[in-house]
Scaffold this motif. Structure first.
Motif, mmCIF file in Angstrom:
data_model
loop_
_atom_site.group_PDB
_atom_site.id
_atom_site.type_symbol
_atom_site.label_atom_id
_atom_site.label_comp_id
_atom_site.label_asym_id
_atom_site.label_seq_id
_atom_site.Cartn_x
_atom_site.Cartn_y
_atom_site.Cartn_z
ATOM 1 N N VAL A 514 0.878 -1.175 0.000
ATOM 2 C CA VAL A 514 0.000 0.000 0.000
ATOM 3 C C VAL A 514 0.905 1.212 0.000
ATOM 4 C CG1 VAL A 514 -1.822 1.243 1.216
ATOM 5 C CG2 VAL A 514 -1.777 -1.273 1.260
ATOM 6 N N TRP A 515 0.798 2.003 -1.052
ATOM 7 C CA TRP A 515 1.709 3.118 -1.264
ATOM 8 C C TRP A 515 1.242 4.382 -0.544
ATOM 9 C CZ3 TRP A 515 5.871 3.170 -5.022
ATOM 10 C CH2 TRP A 515 6.056 1.943 -5.669
ATOM 11 N N ALA A 516 2.205 5.244 -0.245
ATOM 12 C CA ALA A 516 1.881 6.546 0.339
ATOM 13 C C ALA A 516 1.385 7.526 -0.707
ATOM 14 C CB ALA A 516 3.107 7.120 1.043
ATOM 15 N N ALA A 517 1.628 7.255 -1.993
ATOM 16 C CA ALA A 517 1.150 8.101 -3.086
ATOM 17 C C ALA A 517 0.540 7.194 -4.151
ATOM 18 C CB ALA A 517 2.292 8.920 -3.683
ATOM 19 N N ASN A 518 -0.324 7.765 -4.979
ATOM 20 C CA ASN A 518 -0.974 6.999 -6.039
ATOM 21 C C ASN A 518 -0.324 7.353 -7.373
ATOM 22 O OD1 ASN A 518 -2.630 5.909 -8.042
ATOM 23 N ND2 ASN A 518 -4.516 6.276 -6.873
ATOM 24 N N PRO A 519 0.514 6.473 -7.934
ATOM 25 C CA PRO A 519 1.206 6.812 -9.185
ATOM 26 C C PRO A 519 0.279 6.891 -10.393
ATOM 27 C CG PRO A 519 1.619 4.535 -8.590
ATOM 28 C CD PRO A 519 0.900 5.152 -7.422
ATOM 29 N N LEU A 520 -0.924 6.344 -10.283
ATOM 30 C CA LEU A 520 -1.850 6.388 -11.412
ATOM 31 C C LEU A 520 -2.525 7.745 -11.555
ATOM 32 C CD1 LEU A 520 -3.661 2.928 -11.168
ATOM 33 C CD2 LEU A 520 -1.434 3.494 -12.154
ATOM 34 N N THR A 521 -2.695 8.453 -10.442
ATOM 35 C CA THR A 521 -3.472 9.698 -10.482
ATOM 36 C C THR A 521 -2.745 10.901 -9.905
ATOM 37 O OG1 THR A 521 -4.513 9.139 -8.353
ATOM 38 C CG2 THR A 521 -5.666 8.450 -10.357
ATOM 39 N N ASP A 522 -1.810 10.706 -8.974
ATOM 40 C CA ASP A 522 -1.129 11.839 -8.351
ATOM 41 C C ASP A 522 -0.007 12.353 -9.258
ATOM 42 O OD1 ASP A 522 -2.755 11.334 -6.212
ATOM 43 O OD2 ASP A 522 -1.183 10.477 -4.939
ATOM 44 N N ALA A 523 0.387 13.589 -9.050
ATOM 45 C CA ALA A 523 1.553 14.117 -9.756
ATOM 46 C C ALA A 523 2.767 13.266 -9.399
ATOM 47 C CB ALA A 523 1.794 15.570 -9.368
ATOM 48 N N PRO A 524 3.619 12.932 -10.379
ATOM 49 C CA PRO A 524 4.774 12.079 -10.082
ATOM 50 C C PRO A 524 5.653 12.608 -8.958
ATOM 51 C CG PRO A 524 4.480 12.271 -12.454
ATOM 52 C CD PRO A 524 3.513 13.239 -11.822
ATOM 53 N N GLU A 525 5.709 13.931 -8.801
ATOM 54 C CA GLU A 525 6.552 14.510 -7.750
ATOM 55 C C GLU A 525 6.144 14.048 -6.357
ATOM 56 O OE1 GLU A 525 7.426 16.490 -11.362
ATOM 57 O OE2 GLU A 525 5.483 16.063 -10.429
ATOM 58 N N THR A 526 4.883 13.630 -6.186
ATOM 59 C CA THR A 526 4.457 13.158 -4.866
ATOM 60 C C THR A 526 5.134 11.852 -4.477
ATOM 61 O OG1 THR A 526 2.550 11.963 -5.763
ATOM 62 C CG2 THR A 526 2.204 14.265 -5.143
ATOM 63 N N LEU A 527 5.692 11.152 -5.474
ATOM 64 C CA LEU A 527 6.391 9.903 -5.174
ATOM 65 C C LEU A 527 7.730 10.138 -4.496
ATOM 66 C CD1 LEU A 527 5.757 8.130 -8.592
ATOM 67 C CD2 LEU A 527 4.820 7.384 -6.388
ATOM 68 N N LEU A 528 8.372 11.259 -4.790
ATOM 69 C CA LEU A 528 9.734 11.493 -4.322
ATOM 70 C C LEU A 528 9.818 11.452 -2.798
ATOM 71 C CD1 LEU A 528 10.831 14.309 -6.772
ATOM 72 C CD2 LEU A 528 11.742 11.984 -6.657
ATOM 73 N N GLY A 529 10.703 10.611 -2.315
ATOM 74 C CA GLY A 529 10.907 10.510 -0.880
ATOM 75 C C GLY A 529 9.833 9.748 -0.146
ATOM 76 N N SER A 530 8.845 9.223 -0.854
ATOM 77 C CA SER A 530 7.762 8.499 -0.183
ATOM 78 C C SER A 530 8.165 7.046 0.030
ATOM 79 C CB SER A 530 6.472 8.587 -0.989
ATOM 80 O OG SER A 530 6.566 7.886 -2.207
#
Length: 547
Positions: A514-530
């Protein structure tokens, strides 16, 4: 039978990019029981099921790390970190600080220095390190782990003198007087630097390294790994965990690292020994947690050090040969294939990947077609179009690492190629267009191990290390669904575990992140450091982020 657990209120990516996300899934006895709409999943789970609300989070199959070096990662995380050091002076400062902080240490080790910290034409020397630490050995692995920078005390500890021969496929760099300068390339780094560190490490050290790597990976959503530098010390460490716990924190698929000896009989004997160990491990432990699935050939070096085997010379005129010449590579590959060992072929330069496919083709010619062969080529940084077409025709998986083309680490890579090849690297889109299967990983510790940052680069071609950098050819990027598939189902296929991992589907092992960000819908930048919010291995919590 224990009651099922229903995970609801989620965006559930099943592992297949063509299937729309579902809203819930159920787990029972370590397996996925059902996936789909909540009513269907509740019906399958029964009235006594407990339910966990995921709050709309994104859930996906756990990542199978496509290319890992487990003990090396665990060890690297304890070394002086040099990836963001911008100058030789900064490296010197960090090494001096490490020595001052641990005055009783027997040596100083560091990792991930970058070639672009040196002036044009300059190379690492022992004198640069002697200037700050001369009393104990200093050994610093390059960012790509294909060379090592050492001080004079380390040369002495390793027993390197002017008479020490270069190993097959490697070089002890020397000055005009024939004296070692403190720079070890390719198999020289493996034999002398890594060999020295292996001799001085204890079993307790190796156990700690392995535990550290498992902990680091589950925190980023990894629930399986392809181990790409397996050897006797690694096997012993894994056996100690299996003997103690009866399992590993997650399944590992190991490729035994073959060393080019220059003697065919020696190489063939090593293949036979790997096959024997594979059978021994399977008989003793089964294959649920550890499998020696195959062998790895390092066919060439790396572009940064001008040791990758290319069809045309580097900008400096160098044109090195491969580490495994065809006269040895082809018969050893045929023997490994005949023994049922899958092979992973490290090939960074375009000539090396040509040799890799020649090996696959020779196995087909001698041993016949086999749908279960599943050969894989690792890295493919500079690869010719005709090679990509051959990979599609031969059914070869492209195992690639987006973190290796983070724009922050490409300056030297582009400079040493110096022509149109500098802008044609890492052509993910060409592999996709040709129908080549892709398996994505990190190759940690040669690059950061964090899955979310790796996914960010796959989606954007931008830098996770230096945000101001321009993207490196963004026309290559993945769509979100196909990227997540390549990290999950793609890597499960490459490891021959796609019958039990890589999908959230009924009957599969319940490896879920279960991810802290949603790569399908969130801006890719939200993935950084998550990181992962929750990682399940066989339905059990392997990692849970702090609230």
């Amino acid at each position: 039978m224990a009651p099922a657990t229903v995970y609801r209120n989620a965006t559930v990516f099943t592992g297949d990019a063509a299937i729309p996300p579902r809203e819930s899934f159920a787990v029972q006895e370590g397996r996925i029981l059902a996936v789909g709409d909540l009513a269907t999943v509740r019906g399958a789970a029964g009235s006594d099921a407990r339910e966990i609300d995921l709050g709309g989070a994104f859930a996906a199959p756990g990542i199978t790390e496509g290319h890992a070096h487990m003990l090396m990662l665990g060890e690297a995380l304890s070394k002086v970190q040099l990836r963001d050091a911008a100058t030789v002076g900064e490296v010197q400062e960090r090494i001096a600080a490490a020595r001052a902080a641990q005055p009783d240490a027997q040596r100083v080790t560091g990792v991930s220095w970058r070639f672009d910290i040196f002036a044009e034409g300059e190379r690492p020397t022992a004198a640069m390190l002697d200037a700050v630490v001369a009393d104990v050995p200093v050994l610093l692995d390059a960012n790509d782990l294909h060379s090592c920078w050492v001080n004079t005390a380390a040369l002495e500890a390793m027993g390197i003198t002017r008479d020490t021969p270069d190993p097959v496929g490697g070089e002890i760099v020397r000055d005009e007087r024939g004296e070692a300068t403190g720079f070890l390339l390719e198999t020289a780094a493996v034999k002398y630097a890594w060999g020295y560190l292996d001799r001085v490490a204890s079993d307790a050290d190796r156990d700690r390294y392995l535990a550290t790597a498992f902990d680091a990976y589950v925190a980023t959503g990894v629930t399986g790994a392809s181990e790409m530098s397996f050897g006797h010390a690694d096997l012993a460490a894994y056996r100690r965990v299996l003997d103690r716990d009866g399992r590993l924190p997650f399944p590992v698929n190991a490729h035994w690292l073959l060393t080019a000896s220059g003697d065919l009989e020696t190489d063939l004997a090593e293949v036979a020994e790997v096959a024997r160990l594979r059978d021994e491990v399977a008989a003793q432990y089964g294959d649920a947690w550890l499998r020696i699935v195959g062998v790895k050939f390092i066919l060439d070096g790396v572009i940064d050090a001008c040791t990758a085997a290319m069809r045309a010379p580097y900008a400096n005129g160098a044109l090195p040969g491969p580490i495994w010449e065809r006269e040895f590579a082809l018969p050893v590959a045929v023997a490994a294939d005949a023994a049922g060992l899958q092979f992973a072929l490290h090939a960074i330069g375009d000539e090396a990947s040509t040799i890799a496919l020649d090996m696959v083709q020779e196995c087909i010619r001698v041993n016949g077609p086999d749908a279960h062969r599943r050969p894989r080529v690792e890295h493919l940084e500079s690869v010719a179009d005709d090679t990509i077409a051959r990979m599609a025709a031969l059914g070869v998986t492209a195992s690639m690492q987006p973190v290796h083309c983070d724009p922050a680490v490409l300056d030297n890579w582009q400079a040493v190629l110096g022509d149109e090849r500098a802008d044609g690297g890492f052509p993910w889109h060409k592999f996709r267009d040709a129908g080549v299967r892709l398996a994505l990983g990190t190759d940690a510790p040669t690059a950061p191990h964090e899955a979310a940052d790796n996914l960010f680069i796959a989606l954007t071609a931008k830098s996770a290390l230096e945000r101001e950098r321009a993207a490196y050819h963004p026309e290559r990027v993945f769509g979100p669904e196909e990227a997540v598939e390549a990290f999950t189902l793609g890597t499960a296929y490459a490891t021959k575990r796609d019958h039990e991992a890589g999908r959230i589907a009924a009957g599969y092992r319940a490896h879920v992140v279960v991810w802290a960000a949603n790569p399908l819908t969130d801006a890719p930048e939200t993935l950084l450091g998550s990181s992962a919010r929750l990682t399940l291995v066989d339905g059990e919590v392997a990692y849970r982020a702090a609230e």
